[in-house]
Motif scaffolding. Structure first.
Motif, PDB file in Angstrom:
ATOM      1  N   PHE A  19       1.541   4.255  -2.849  1.00 31.05           N
ATOM      2  CA  PHE A  19       1.406   5.684  -2.615  1.00 31.05           C
ATOM      3  C   PHE A  19       2.727   6.393  -2.873  1.00 31.05           C
ATOM      4  N   ASN A  54      -5.582  -2.493   3.013  1.00 35.75           N
ATOM      5  CA  ASN A  54      -5.915  -2.457   4.437  1.00 35.75           C
ATOM      6  C   ASN A  54      -6.694  -3.696   4.836  1.00 35.75           C
ATOM      7  N   GLY A  98      -6.272   1.443  -1.574  1.00 34.41           N
ATOM      8  CA  GLY A  98      -5.980   1.586  -0.150  1.00 34.41           C
ATOM      9  C   GLY A  98      -6.827   0.636   0.671  1.00 34.41           C
ATOM     10  N   ARG A 146       0.833  -1.198   0.000  1.00 30.25           N
ATOM     11  CA  ARG A 146       0.000   0.000   0.000  1.00 30.25           C
ATOM     12  C   ARG A 146       0.875   1.259   0.000  1.00 30.25           C
ATOM     13  N   ASP A 147       1.859   1.273   0.911  1.00 22.30           N
ATOM     14  CA  ASP A 147       2.717   2.444   0.990  1.00 22.30           C
ATOM     15  C   ASP A 147       3.567   2.589  -0.269  1.00 22.30           C
ATOM     16  N   GLU A 169      -5.238   7.162  -2.312  1.00 24.30           N
ATOM     17  CA  GLU A 169      -5.713   6.658  -1.019  1.00 24.30           C
ATOM     18  C   GLU A 169      -7.223   6.612  -0.941  1.00 24.30           C
TER      19      GLU A 169
END
Lengths: 385, 236
Positions: free
Chosen positions: A44, A267, A263, A40-41, A257
């Motif tokens: 981004f 999560n 995102g 996820r990071d 996000e």
């Protein structure tokens, strides 16, 4: 009861196989969480890699643009207007579009992001883009060596023969140099070229650009310049957006996000890992308590409080979470490295993520412990004997 | 505190019931008895006669429902759980099964009992645990785990655990049931000797006729009622 016998620890290490199974289970959950949150990071981070690389203080874009992959154009005159604002050193119009790139090795085509700007100015640091001299030539482009491998062995070919020729958007072009930016989830690869070459490639109105980069003179007040640009250019016309570099990065990040499912999906993946870990720890602790029920009842008959037994279970939970986390943490560093090599996505272990996952692991174990300790209440010495 | 002549256990018209409503069943009927300091008392009776129930009441594992039961001068009629837990620390309990903690060595098992008494240093606790194991003849086995010990040895560790904190009362629930004749005999003799040395009262539940001679007094329980018997009657 300081210096008392560490019952929790001794009970855990007594059952070595069970301990290993527990640690493997917890480690699995930890790895799952690290991978999901890492991806996820990375997504981004990769999506703002270009934004971070651009060496400007203020940026201009169309209010219709939602992200780098969905840019709308705006009039170049708005950017030139900003030149008149006190403190502004230079402005650079940037054209951005996607085009089909033909793999020079196997002739397959793939969509690549192309940026065009005046090569007499530099838009990113010399470390990333050392030499833009070739852009002054007709139909010459620079190729991002960190693009995904599907675009072909361009960097290798270039280093071998000093140039690579292929087709972009149906036009014959020469790769006259390399730079480093990296793939993102939105763009698998990048090309930069001069504004003139860009217009040749895409055949469009030169007065419309996708992005404007503004540089200030050293010591100029950024906030003041932004405020003035908003007042004089953004507000009366309503067809551009003036952003500081941080806002510009946050705008792109916010899109990925909040306006995409990505995102949420990652999560959710991390959440599932967390729950799986919790179930495993619960099973282990429950079995452990059930196995020791008679022993716990004996301790109660000796005068140990319920609280002592609860603390034994919680200590076991905490020890499990720490012992399970450590090997998984190091394993993940290796996995991150391997994934980074395979996907060209920026995947690194950060202190925040490490701390965050450690807290999640601890919470996972303590919650399981809290469910498992209910079993301890059953250890009633009067019923057992 | 109690003076030396006060009974350690004093039971006065204690009744006890299990279940509730129509299933309520009385298991003890107005039991009265007393045990004095240093006495060894054996409680006999067929299974289901209520021996173990009485023992759990005396051992502060249940609170007394009816009648008066005093342990070391403290009333346990409707006692709260907190008080029961505190009282248990003055009792050495020996169970039918040894109930040692499998993850701990013999010495650590004995020491668990001393960990409840926080005024000892960890070195003192260790020394006293080893002395106690020596007293039951298991000094050489101090670092062995329960599963490496024989049944008799385990029960001797359990005795060491029960006696190491010098409790005023030792309660034993059929400690010889799982043992052969010789180990059973050894276990009871060790228990009797150590209790005498420390002035602890012993209440021993058993239906093992071979060990009745260690008792100062024998109580007989039948269908929840208690009676005193002469040793000769039982042995004969």
């Amino acid at each position: 009861m300081i210096l008392a016998i560490p019952l929790a620890w001794l009970q855990l290490i007594r059952e070595k196989v069970r301990l290993l199974v527990a640690l493997a289970g917890i480690g699995f959950a930890v790895i799952l969480m690290f991978i999901q949150l890492g991806f996820r990071d990375a997504l981004f981070d990769s999506s703002v890699r270009l934004h971070q690389a651009l060496e400007g203080e203020i940026f201009m874009m169309s209010p219709q643009s939602t992200a780098l992959i969905a840019l709308d154009s705006f009039s170049r005159r708005r950017l030139l207007q900003a030149e008149g604002v006190p403190g502004v050193d230079s402005v650079t119009p940037i054209y951005i579009s996607f085009a089909l790139w033909k793999n020079p090795a196997d002739r397959s085509t793939r969509s690549i992001q192309v940026m065009g700007y005046d090569p007499s100015q530099s838009i990113v640091s010399k470390d990333l883009l050392p030499d833009s001299e070739a852009l002054k030539l007709r139909d010459h482009v620079l190729f991002d060596r960190d693009s995904r491998p599907e675009f072909g062995p361009v960097a290798e070919l270039f280093e071998e023969q000093g140039y690579v020729t292929t087709e972009v958007a149906g036009r014959r072009v020469t790769v006259g140099g390399l730079f480093n930016l990296g793939a993102s989830f939105g763009a698998d690869g990048n090309l930069v070229t001069s504004d003139i070459n860009f217009l040749r490639m895409f055949d469009r109105d030169p007065g419309l650009i996708e992005m404007g980069m503004i540089r200030l003179k050293p010591g100029a007040n950024i906030d003041k310049a932004i405020a003035q640009m908003r007042e004089e250019i953004q507000d009366p016309n309503g067809d551009v957006l003036v952003l500081s570099k941080d806002e510009f990065i946050a705008f792109e990040r916010d899109y990925w996000e909040n306006s995409t499912a990505i995102g949420f999906i990652f999560n959710l993946g991390a959440g599932i890992g967390w729950i799986v870990g919790m179930v495993i720890v619960y099973q282990i602790l429950y079995t452990d308590v059930a196995d020791h029920l008679a022993e716990y009842a004996t301790l109660k008959a000796m005068g140990y409080r319920n609280r002592y037994l609860l603390s034994v279970v919680f200590q076991e939970a905490v020890v499990l979470s720490i012992l399970g986390f450590i090997p998984a943490f190091f394993l993940c560093m290796g996995l991150y490295q391997a994934t980074e090599n395979a996907t060209s996505l920026p995947l690194r272990m950060t202190q925040e993520r490490g701390t965050f996952v450690f807290c999640l692991t601890m919470a996972m174990c303590v919650i399981s412990g809290a469910i498992a300790v209910r079993k301890v209440q059953e250890a009633d010495p009067a019923d057992i004997f | 505190m109690t003076s030396a002549t006060d009974p350690i256990i004093s039971i006065d018209h204690v009744s006890h019931y299990f279940g509730s409503g129509r299933l309520r069943k009385q298991v003890l009927y107005e039991v009265s008895a007393r045990v004095d300091p240093g006495e060894v008392v054996i409680l006999m009776g067929p299974s289901g006669s209520g021996k173990t129930t009485l023992l759990t009441l005396i051992g502060a594992l249940r609170s007394t429902q009816e009648g008066s039961l005093k342990l070391l001068g403290e009333e346990m009629y409707k006692a709260r759980n907190k008080q029961l837990v505190r009282l248990r620390r003055n009792i050495g309990y020996i169970f039918q099964a040894h109930n040692l903690l499998n993850a701990l060595t013999a010495r650590q098992n004995v020491q668990m009992s001393l960990d409840l008494h926080p005024n000892l240093t960890s070195k003192e606790k260790k020394t006293r645990s080893l002395e106690m194991l020596e007293a039951v003849g298991l000094l050489d086995w101090a670092n062995y785990y329960p599963q490496e010990l024989s049944g008799g040895q385990k029960q001797r560790v359990a005795i060491a655990r029960a006696l190491v904190s010098s409790p005023r009362v030792v309660l034993a629930d059929e400690p010889t049931a799982a043992l052969d004749k010789q180990s059973g005999r050894d276990v009871v003799e060790i228990m009797q000797r150590l209790a005498r040395q420390r002035g602890s009262a012993v209440l021993l539940v058993t239906h093992d006729n071979r060990i009745l001679d260690v008792a100062d007094r024998i109580l007989q329980m039948e269908d929840g009622r208690l009676s005193t018997v002469q040793r000769e009657e039982v042995i004969a």
